[in-house]
Design a protein around this motif. Sequence first.
Motif, PDB file in Angstrom:
ATOM      1  N   LEU A 151     107.852  71.437  -4.710  1.00 13.60           N
ATOM      2  CA  LEU A 151     109.403  70.501  -5.189  1.00 13.60           C
ATOM      3  C   LEU A 151     109.071  69.144  -4.041  1.00 13.60           C
ATOM      4  O   LEU A 151     109.527  68.594  -5.032  1.00 13.60           O
ATOM      5  N   GLN A 152     108.488  68.672  -2.956  1.00  9.94           N
ATOM      6  CA  GLN A 152     108.093  67.189  -2.914  1.00  9.94           C
ATOM      7  C   GLN A 152     107.716  66.701  -3.754  1.00  9.94           C
ATOM      8  O   GLN A 152     107.964  65.376  -4.606  1.00  9.94           O
ATOM      9  N   TYR A 153     106.569  66.958  -4.210  1.00 14.28           N
ATOM     10  CA  TYR A 153     105.620  66.827  -5.436  1.00 14.28           C
ATOM     11  C   TYR A 153     106.743  66.386  -6.972  1.00 14.28           C
ATOM     12  O   TYR A 153     106.542  65.536  -7.601  1.00 14.28           O
ATOM     13  N   ILE A 154     107.285  67.514  -7.318  1.00 13.68           N
ATOM     14  CA  ILE A 154     108.385  67.402  -8.310  1.00 13.68           C
ATOM     15  C   ILE A 154     109.335  66.114  -8.240  1.00 13.68           C
ATOM     16  O   ILE A 154     110.046  65.149  -8.835  1.00 13.68           O
ATOM     17  N   SER A 155     109.870  66.525  -6.981  1.00 13.39           N
ATOM     18  CA  SER A 155     111.464  64.706  -6.458  1.00 13.39           C
ATOM     19  C   SER A 155     110.701  63.794  -6.354  1.00 13.39           C
ATOM     20  O   SER A 155     111.671  63.129  -6.360  1.00 13.39           O
ATOM     21  N   GLN A 156     109.776  63.807  -6.143  1.00 11.57           N
ATOM     22  CA  GLN A 156     109.579  62.145  -5.344  1.00 11.57           C
ATOM     23  C   GLN A 156     108.128  62.057  -6.842  1.00 11.57           C
ATOM     24  O   GLN A 156     108.081  60.804  -7.090  1.00 11.57           O
ATOM     25  N   ASN A 157     107.125  62.458  -6.612  1.00 10.50           N
ATOM     26  CA  ASN A 157     105.821  61.849  -8.311  1.00 10.50           C
ATOM     27  C   ASN A 157     106.610  62.414  -8.850  1.00 10.50           C
ATOM     28  O   ASN A 157     106.207  60.939  -9.628  1.00 10.50           O
ATOM     29  N   LEU A 158     107.090  63.018  -9.323  1.00  9.76           N
ATOM     30  CA  LEU A 158     107.637  63.191 -11.062  1.00  9.76           C
ATOM     31  C   LEU A 158     109.036  62.982 -10.893  1.00  9.76           C
ATOM     32  O   LEU A 158     109.627  62.601 -12.587  1.00  9.76           O
ATOM     33  N   ALA A 159     109.585  62.598 -10.177  1.00 13.81           N
ATOM     34  CA  ALA A 159     111.755  61.905 -10.532  1.00 13.81           C
ATOM     35  C   ALA A 159     111.800  62.812 -11.037  1.00 13.81           C
ATOM     36  O   ALA A 159     112.846  62.066 -12.631  1.00 13.81           O
ATOM     37  N   ILE A 160     112.026  63.863 -10.558  1.00 16.26           N
ATOM     38  CA  ILE A 160     113.122  64.855 -11.943  1.00 16.26           C
ATOM     39  C   ILE A 160     114.295  64.582 -10.939  1.00 16.26           C
ATOM     40  O   ILE A 160     114.768  64.428  -9.626  1.00 16.26           O
ATOM     41  N   PRO A 161     115.343  64.503 -11.865  1.00 14.77           N
ATOM     42  CA  PRO A 161     116.388  64.479 -11.335  1.00 14.77           C
ATOM     43  C   PRO A 161     117.545  65.788 -11.026  1.00 14.77           C
ATOM     44  O   PRO A 161     116.867  67.274 -11.848  1.00 14.77           O
ATOM     45  N   ALA A 162     117.932  65.425  -9.550  1.00 15.61           N
ATOM     46  CA  ALA A 162     118.376  67.052  -8.745  1.00 15.61           C
ATOM     47  C   ALA A 162     119.034  67.950 -10.375  1.00 15.61           C
ATOM     48  O   ALA A 162     118.710  68.945  -9.853  1.00 15.61           O
ATOM     49  N   THR A 163     119.842  67.565 -10.620  1.00 12.04           N
ATOM     50  CA  THR A 163     121.028  68.334 -11.329  1.00 12.04           C
ATOM     51  C   THR A 163     119.782  68.920 -12.472  1.00 12.04           C
ATOM     52  O   THR A 163     120.373  70.397 -12.941  1.00 12.04           O
ATOM     53  N   TRP A 164     119.066  68.967 -13.159  1.00 10.66           N
ATOM     54  CA  TRP A 164     118.806  68.838 -14.540  1.00 10.66           C
ATOM     55  C   TRP A 164     117.537  70.156 -14.042  1.00 10.66           C
ATOM     56  O   TRP A 164     117.333  71.329 -14.271  1.00 10.66           O
ATOM     57  N   PHE A 165     116.870  69.923 -12.657  1.00 13.77           N
ATOM     58  CA  PHE A 165     115.643  70.646 -12.264  1.00 13.77           C
ATOM     59  C   PHE A 165     116.692  71.772 -12.001  1.00 13.77           C
ATOM     60  O   PHE A 165     116.017  72.642 -11.988  1.00 13.77           O
ATOM     61  N   LEU A 166     117.456  71.872 -11.416  1.00 11.13           N
ATOM     62  CA  LEU A 166     118.578  73.334 -10.104  1.00 11.13           C
ATOM     63  C   LEU A 166     118.582  73.996 -11.518  1.00 11.13           C
ATOM     64  O   LEU A 166     119.228  74.809 -11.897  1.00 11.13           O
ATOM     65  N   SER A 167     118.438  73.384 -12.356  1.00  8.87           N
ATOM     66  CA  SER A 167     119.981  73.327 -13.980  1.00  8.87           C
ATOM     67  C   SER A 167     118.316  75.006 -14.211  1.00  8.87           C
ATOM     68  O   SER A 167     118.573  76.097 -14.571  1.00  8.87           O
ATOM     69  N   VAL A 168     116.990  73.889 -14.542  1.00  9.58           N
ATOM     70  CA  VAL A 168     115.725  74.881 -15.430  1.00  9.58           C
ATOM     71  C   VAL A 168     115.777  75.906 -14.086  1.00  9.58           C
ATOM     72  O   VAL A 168     115.356  77.002 -14.192  1.00  9.58           O
ATOM     73  N   ARG A 169     115.696  75.365 -13.243  1.00  9.60           N
ATOM     74  CA  ARG A 169     115.337  76.756 -11.532  1.00  9.60           C
ATOM     75  C   ARG A 169     116.227  77.665 -11.272  1.00  9.60           C
ATOM     76  O   ARG A 169     115.782  78.857 -11.442  1.00  9.60           O
ATOM     77  N   THR A 170     117.143  77.665 -11.535  1.00 13.91           N
ATOM     78  CA  THR A 170     118.367  78.533 -11.492  1.00 13.91           C
ATOM     79  C   THR A 170     118.798  79.564 -12.346  1.00 13.91           C
ATOM     80  O   THR A 170     118.685  80.690 -12.416  1.00 13.91           O
ATOM     81  N   LEU A 171     118.685  78.945 -13.521  1.00 16.72           N
ATOM     82  CA  LEU A 171     119.423  80.006 -14.962  1.00 16.72           C
ATOM     83  C   LEU A 171     117.742  80.938 -15.337  1.00 16.72           C
ATOM     84  O   LEU A 171     117.958  81.848 -15.525  1.00 16.72           O
TER      85      LEU A 171
END
Length: 304
Positions: free
Chosen positions: A31-51
């Motif tokens: 999750l740290q790699y996604i949020s920092q190294n890939l700079a993925i917006p939190a709202t988009w990532f959480l939409s994908v993960r939860t759904l």
Amino acid sequence: MQSKSHSQNITKGLLWATLASGLWGVSGTVLQYISQNLAIPATWFLSVRTLSAGVVLLIISAMIEGKRMFSIFTNWRLVCWLIAYSLFGLMANLFTFYMSVQTGNAAAATILQYLSPLFIVLGSLVLLRQRPMRSDLIAFTISLIGLFLAITKGNIHELAIPMDSLIWGILSGVTAACYVVLPRQIVKEHSPIVVLGWGMFISGVLFNLRHPVWVNEPQLDFKLVTSLAVVIIVGTILAFSVLLYSLNFAPSAVISIVDAVQPVVTFILSVIFLHVKLSWIEVFGSALIILAIYVLQHFRDGEQ
């Protein structure tokens, strides 16, 4: 023979629970790699993960429970609890934890979220007027010392993590407490995997109302798809399923002994793969927090 069989079941349950906790530790590092190294917006990532997790869990629930998975919606009281669990448990916890990781690091965020049992006790004290037990006071004292060392390196004028990461991390601990408390009324009458499936699905729908997965989506490459798969499959679906399986062999009170595996795994992987630098004071402070939760969870029964 019965005692030996019981002991073997306890050991088997602990091993499966250790695996689940370790899987969450791996997920936190990714999750740290996604949020920092890939700079993925939190709202988009959480939409994908939860759904995604919600859909898969509901498919599994349908295979196990059949039409009974819909019976939760025949009771409006349980529906209200389910919505509260989705909003203030799942959605709030996933968002605050992600923000804590994105603005700081997974190791610190995991330790702060690990304070959730203390917030449960504190909530009982403030809202239910339950007097704290001796083990509660000991745990609070140890955890406060540990938290001070972990976030300041022993220097009150220096923060080891950014202030916004600290605030998000504390909020993730509070919401993790909600994640534990809110579904208790529902799981008394329905399978935990059904409750988690509907909770994830509702959270996914609500996250997508804010940021649909098809709007401003990042470029999907091998690294992003693989990382998302690890968090969704390993850190959400597989970890929870393994934890549920462990409860077939040992009670939850025993299973919770190995909760400390998660922050330990996250610490080790963060240092090795993400090159997070931790001083011995931070490690010692984090160890005190883990010790405090152990005291809180496993010495309260003897006082009741």
